[in-house]
Design a protein around this motif. Sequence first.
Motif, short mmCIF file in Angstrom:
data_model
loop_
_atom_site.label_atom_id
_atom_site.label_comp_id
_atom_site.label_asym_id
_atom_site.label_seq_id
_atom_site.Cartn_x
_atom_site.Cartn_y
_atom_site.Cartn_z
N LEU A 68 17.88 108.46 6.95
CA LEU A 68 18.96 108.52 5.96
C LEU A 68 20.23 109.16 6.51
N ARG A 69 20.11 109.94 7.56
CA ARG A 69 21.26 110.70 8.06
C ARG A 69 22.40 109.78 8.47
N GLY A 70 23.56 109.96 7.85
CA GLY A 70 24.74 109.16 8.17
C GLY A 70 24.82 107.83 7.44
N ALA A 71 23.83 107.50 6.62
CA ALA A 71 23.86 106.23 5.88
C ALA A 71 24.73 106.35 4.63
N ASP A 72 25.43 105.28 4.31
CA ASP A 72 26.23 105.23 3.08
C ASP A 72 25.39 104.78 1.89
N GLU A 100 20.92 115.02 -0.26
CA GLU A 100 21.23 116.03 0.75
C GLU A 100 21.97 115.45 1.94
N HIS A 101 21.70 114.18 2.28
CA HIS A 101 22.33 113.56 3.44
C HIS A 101 23.60 112.78 3.09
N GLY A 102 24.06 112.92 1.87
CA GLY A 102 25.35 112.33 1.50
C GLY A 102 25.33 110.84 1.26
N VAL A 103 24.17 110.27 1.02
CA VAL A 103 24.10 108.84 0.69
C VAL A 103 24.80 108.62 -0.65
N ARG A 104 25.62 107.59 -0.72
CA ARG A 104 26.42 107.36 -1.93
C ARG A 104 25.81 106.37 -2.89
N ARG A 105 24.94 105.50 -2.40
CA ARG A 105 24.46 104.41 -3.26
C ARG A 105 23.02 104.05 -2.90
N LEU A 106 22.18 103.89 -3.92
CA LEU A 106 20.80 103.46 -3.75
C LEU A 106 20.52 102.27 -4.65
N THR A 107 19.78 101.31 -4.14
CA THR A 107 19.21 100.24 -4.97
C THR A 107 17.72 100.26 -4.76
#
Length: 289
Positions: A68-72, A100-107
């Motif tokens: 997840l690190r660095g993923a949008d 925690e890793h700053g991901v902005r969007r999940l589907t």
Amino acid sequence: MTKTTNDTRNDQGADERGVTVLVTSATGKTGRRVAERLTARGATVRAGSRSGATRFDWEAPETWGPALRGADAAYVAYYPDLAAPGGVEAMETFGRLAAEHGVRRLTVLSGRGEPEAVVAEEALRAAAVGVELTVVRAAFFAQNFSEGLLAEGVAEGAVVFPAGDTAEPFIDVDDLADVVVETLLTDGHAGLVHELTGPRPIGFAEVAAEIGRASGRPVVYEPVSQADYAEILTGFGLPAPEAQWLAALFGTLLDGHNSSATDGVKRVLGREPRSFVAFADATWASGRS
């Protein structure tokens, strides 16, 4: 991320090329297709799998954070099913790590008409604080007859399944993947639940007949009980508890409460979903004698 949904496709290129998306279960029926489409749209794809360049294993939570690190954004396809034992706990952990890793969007891929899956959806929503979440609830996959556990039986001329005479609006996984990519790359889907089905419900006997017509060889439907189907699954090598759970899940899903079709594909993509007839023609026409 892009500014709007389908009406700005021509303006999306630059934005989409700047998006990094983690695709979990990237070698599966949906993940593989989602990854291909994201790449075609110019996104940077991290294809998460047990042995790929981006290591991701649902049974190894220590692999989730690094992936997840660095993923949008991320496509969440939990294996074996969101309603399976452990699904709630996995979604809680994954959602917390995504935030925690700053991901902005999940589907997240979910099952249509699965109460236990809804609990897992809500666990993900509660844990992923500040992250946009879209839920895609899918009907039974058409590709289960060509790529899944049913494929071997189909090749031998029989669809063996505990569905009785229930009709199901089968969803083509290619349509599902197109919807998932839209929710990951375009705005306007945060907080929504998209229920995806094919255009009309059909019974398993009709499914067998359509496969037979398209392939040019006889295919029949053989209904069995849940208990008998669990035994069949154990014969394929599934552990008995998993086989029994899976057979019970199919029995629950195919009790008639999911028999209606929705307009979910059209609302997201602006077009009708592919029918099972069209799927069968595209999949088995080359096998005609």
